[in-house]
Design a protein around this motif. Structure first.
Motif, PDB file in Angstrom:
ATOM      1  N   UNK A 301      -1.716 -18.934  34.247  1.00 35.77           N
ATOM      2  CA  UNK A 301      -1.403 -17.870  33.273  1.00 35.77           C
ATOM      3  C   UNK A 301      -0.477 -16.864  33.856  1.00 35.77           C
ATOM      4  N   UNK A 302      -0.846 -16.311  35.082  1.00 37.55           N
ATOM      5  CA  UNK A 302       0.102 -15.582  35.590  1.00 37.55           C
ATOM      6  C   UNK A 302       1.637 -15.853  35.577  1.00 37.55           C
ATOM      7  N   UNK A 303       1.808 -17.323  36.119  1.00 37.53           N
ATOM      8  CA  UNK A 303       3.245 -17.634  35.828  1.00 37.53           C
ATOM      9  C   UNK A 303       3.717 -17.581  34.476  1.00 37.53           C
ATOM     10  N   UNK A 304       2.840 -17.950  33.364  1.00 37.11           N
ATOM     11  CA  UNK A 304       3.283 -17.769  31.913  1.00 37.11           C
ATOM     12  C   UNK A 304       3.678 -16.489  31.645  1.00 37.11           C
ATOM     13  N   UNK A 305       2.832 -15.419  32.054  1.00 39.91           N
ATOM     14  CA  UNK A 305       3.146 -14.215  31.754  1.00 39.91           C
ATOM     15  C   UNK A 305       4.587 -13.677  32.489  1.00 39.91           C
ATOM     16  N   UNK A 306       4.737 -14.150  33.840  1.00 41.47           N
ATOM     17  CA  UNK A 306       5.964 -13.956  34.419  1.00 41.47           C
ATOM     18  C   UNK A 306       7.368 -14.380  33.479  1.00 41.47           C
ATOM     19  N   UNK A 307       6.990 -15.562  33.240  1.00 39.82           N
ATOM     20  CA  UNK A 307       8.077 -16.303  32.557  1.00 39.82           C
ATOM     21  C   UNK A 307       8.328 -15.576  31.161  1.00 39.82           C
ATOM     22  N   UNK A 308       7.388 -15.032  30.346  1.00 40.99           N
ATOM     23  CA  UNK A 308       7.637 -14.227  29.132  1.00 40.99           C
ATOM     24  C   UNK A 308       8.334 -12.921  29.545  1.00 40.99           C
ATOM     25  N   UNK A 309       7.926 -12.332  30.571  1.00 38.18           N
ATOM     26  CA  UNK A 309       8.875 -11.237  31.154  1.00 38.18           C
ATOM     27  C   UNK A 309      10.203 -11.624  31.409  1.00 38.18           C
ATOM     28  N   UNK A 310      10.372 -12.521  32.333  1.00 37.70           N
ATOM     29  CA  UNK A 310      11.906 -12.793  32.576  1.00 37.70           C
ATOM     30  C   UNK A 310      12.485 -13.732  32.051  1.00 37.70           C
ATOM     31  N   UNK A 311      11.886 -14.337  31.190  1.00 36.46           N
ATOM     32  CA  UNK A 311      12.835 -15.019  30.021  1.00 36.46           C
ATOM     33  C   UNK A 311      13.721 -15.997  30.674  1.00 36.46           C
ATOM     34  N   UNK A 312      13.404 -16.986  31.563  1.00 34.15           N
ATOM     35  CA  UNK A 312      14.451 -18.004  32.317  1.00 34.15           C
ATOM     36  C   UNK A 312      15.174 -18.713  31.150  1.00 34.15           C
ATOM     37  N   UNK A 313      16.289 -19.371  31.637  1.00 32.58           N
ATOM     38  CA  UNK A 313      17.043 -20.257  30.995  1.00 32.58           C
ATOM     39  C   UNK A 313      16.278 -20.992  29.867  1.00 32.58           C
ATOM     40  N   UNK A 314      16.535 -21.098  28.813  1.00 38.08           N
ATOM     41  CA  UNK A 314      15.867 -22.156  27.838  1.00 38.08           C
ATOM     42  C   UNK A 314      14.441 -21.787  27.289  1.00 38.08           C
ATOM     43  N   UNK A 315      14.040 -20.305  27.775  1.00 34.51           N
ATOM     44  CA  UNK A 315      12.853 -20.063  27.397  1.00 34.51           C
ATOM     45  C   UNK A 315      12.721 -19.349  26.095  1.00 34.51           C
ATOM     46  N   UNK A 316      11.770 -19.713  25.257  1.00 30.81           N
ATOM     47  CA  UNK A 316      11.305 -19.101  24.035  1.00 30.81           C
ATOM     48  C   UNK A 316      10.005 -18.693  23.844  1.00 30.81           C
ATOM     49  N   UNK A 317       8.859 -19.470  24.081  1.00 30.38           N
ATOM     50  CA  UNK A 317       7.765 -19.266  23.902  1.00 30.38           C
ATOM     51  C   UNK A 317       6.508 -20.215  25.007  1.00 30.38           C
ATOM     52  N   UNK A 318       5.776 -19.353  25.805  1.00 25.26           N
ATOM     53  CA  UNK A 318       5.026 -20.001  26.569  1.00 25.26           C
ATOM     54  C   UNK A 318       3.474 -20.273  25.771  1.00 25.26           C
ATOM     55  N   UNK A 319       3.029 -21.395  26.317  1.00 31.28           N
ATOM     56  CA  UNK A 319       1.664 -21.668  25.785  1.00 31.28           C
ATOM     57  C   UNK A 319       0.701 -21.908  26.669  1.00 31.28           C
ATOM     58  N   UNK A 320      -0.476 -21.445  26.861  1.00 35.25           N
ATOM     59  CA  UNK A 320      -1.700 -21.976  27.695  1.00 35.25           C
ATOM     60  C   UNK A 320      -2.082 -23.163  26.917  1.00 35.25           C
ATOM     61  N   UNK A 321      -2.224 -24.085  27.539  1.00 37.04           N
ATOM     62  CA  UNK A 321      -2.856 -25.522  27.031  1.00 37.04           C
ATOM     63  C   UNK A 321      -4.145 -25.664  27.962  1.00 37.04           C
ATOM     64  N   UNK A 322      -5.113 -26.128  26.955  1.00 34.50           N
ATOM     65  CA  UNK A 322      -6.506 -26.302  27.692  1.00 34.50           C
ATOM     66  C   UNK A 322      -6.726 -27.725  27.551  1.00 34.50           C
TER      67      UNK A 322
END
Length: 322
Positions: A301-322
């Motif tokens: 989850x921490x990586x997902x939150x960081x990606x949501x903040x930093x928006x790397x190339x190609x990023x739109x939406x992060x999902x946590x999948x269980x």
């Protein structure tokens, strides 16, 4: 997960998350328990994740997660219109976990036609509510400032409604996607006055009937006002929760524009938006699948939150999948 416990994320400090085993919650009167398949990661999580002075740690188990979907696995008393096994989108608030409790009135049953597609209902419903409050019609010119997950969905909706969409964003990837979603024109969000000049030229000096600001920062809000036509409508969809804003009231007043704060706070308005989103997916007005660009397990989850903040190339939406 064991028989009486589940895994849940707990934010223990700024930028620090731990996964722990916590007691399995039991639904109370009028509640259901949802075995979560996943939860979308929302940009509104970023402020508490950064650890402002008002934030208290550790957080409740699973908290910050509010875009969950999954299958009902337990019913509380007096729940009569839902069944164990129903697949649902839920408006719950501790969904960074394997299971969460939710009021029976705050779920939307998902049809079998969706198969196993993700359905983060809250942000999809948010897009529908913003679109409704924007009052977009065929023949209008609509500028959308900020082509993230929300802006891309609004591009689809406005284009399908017959509007001419001008998409304005800072990332070439996002502008390419906006064109695929029906934008007639795309403009890089780099130079304030150059954007105004381009929109003036594209509209013959009239500017735009509707302008949706979907960034949540001061400059895009200023730009949105400049692009709104006389007697047009400026729709504030960006998340402005990091401090006060200033507005050019002279310009707003001179042009006689309507300003709409398109954020809902009534839970039933959210639920109606989720129902409307389900209908829009079924009839093809929106297709969010290409926007789910990054998927993470719960323990990342921490990586997902960081990606949501930093928006790397190609990023739109992060999902946590269980």
């Amino acid at each position: 997960m064991t028989g009486h416990s589940m895994r849940a994320a707990i934010v223990t400090g700024p930028g620090v998350v731990e996964i722990d085993h916590v007691p399995l919650p039991t639904p109370g009167k009028g509640q259901v328990r949802v075995k979560l398949e996943g939860c979308g990661v929302c940009a509104s999580n970023l402020t508490p994740w950064s650890g402002p002075e008002w934030m208290q740690f550790p957080t409740a188990a699973g908290s910050l997660g509010h875009e969950g979907w999954g299958t009902i696995d337990a019913l509380g008393a007096e729940v009569t219109d839902l069944r164990v096994g129903d697949r649902v989108a839920a408006l719950s608030y501790n969904a960074y976990a394997e299971q969460d409790l939710v009021d029976a009135s705050a779920v939307v049953r998902l049809p079998e036609a969706l198969g196993d597609q993700p359905f983060p209902g809250e942000p999809l419903g948010c897009a529908m509510n913003i679109h409704a409050r924007a009052d977009i019609h065929a023949g209008q010119t609509v500028a959308i400032i900020g082509i993230g997950f929300l802006g891309a969905l609004l591009t689809q909706l406005a284009a399908k409604a017959g509007a001419r969409v001008i998409a304005i964003g800072r990332r070439p990837f996002a502008l390419d996607l906006a064109r695929q979603f029906g934008a007639a024109e795309t403009i890089p969000m780099d130079d304030h006055y150059a954007i105004i000049d381009q929109v003036r030229e594209l509209t013959g000096g009239r500017f735009c009937d509707r302008v949706i600001e979907a960034v949540g920062m001061q400059w895009p809000l200023d730009l949105a006002a400049e692009l709104t036509a006389v007697r047009g409508r400026l729709i504030v969809a960006g998340y402005h929760q990091d401090g006060p804003r200033q507005v050019n009231m002279q310009l707003w007043n001179w042009r006689g524009i309507d300003v709409v704060n398109a954020h809902e706070r009534d839970p039933q308005a959210y639920i109606q938006g989720m129902r409307d989103a389900l209908t829009a997916v079924e009839d093809g007005r929106i297709d969010p699948r290409a926007l789910y660009t990054h998927r993470y397990p719960l323990d990342r989850l921490g990586e997902a939150l960081d990606a949501t903040r930093d928006r790397p190339d190609g990023f739109m939406k992060a999902l946590i999948c269980l």
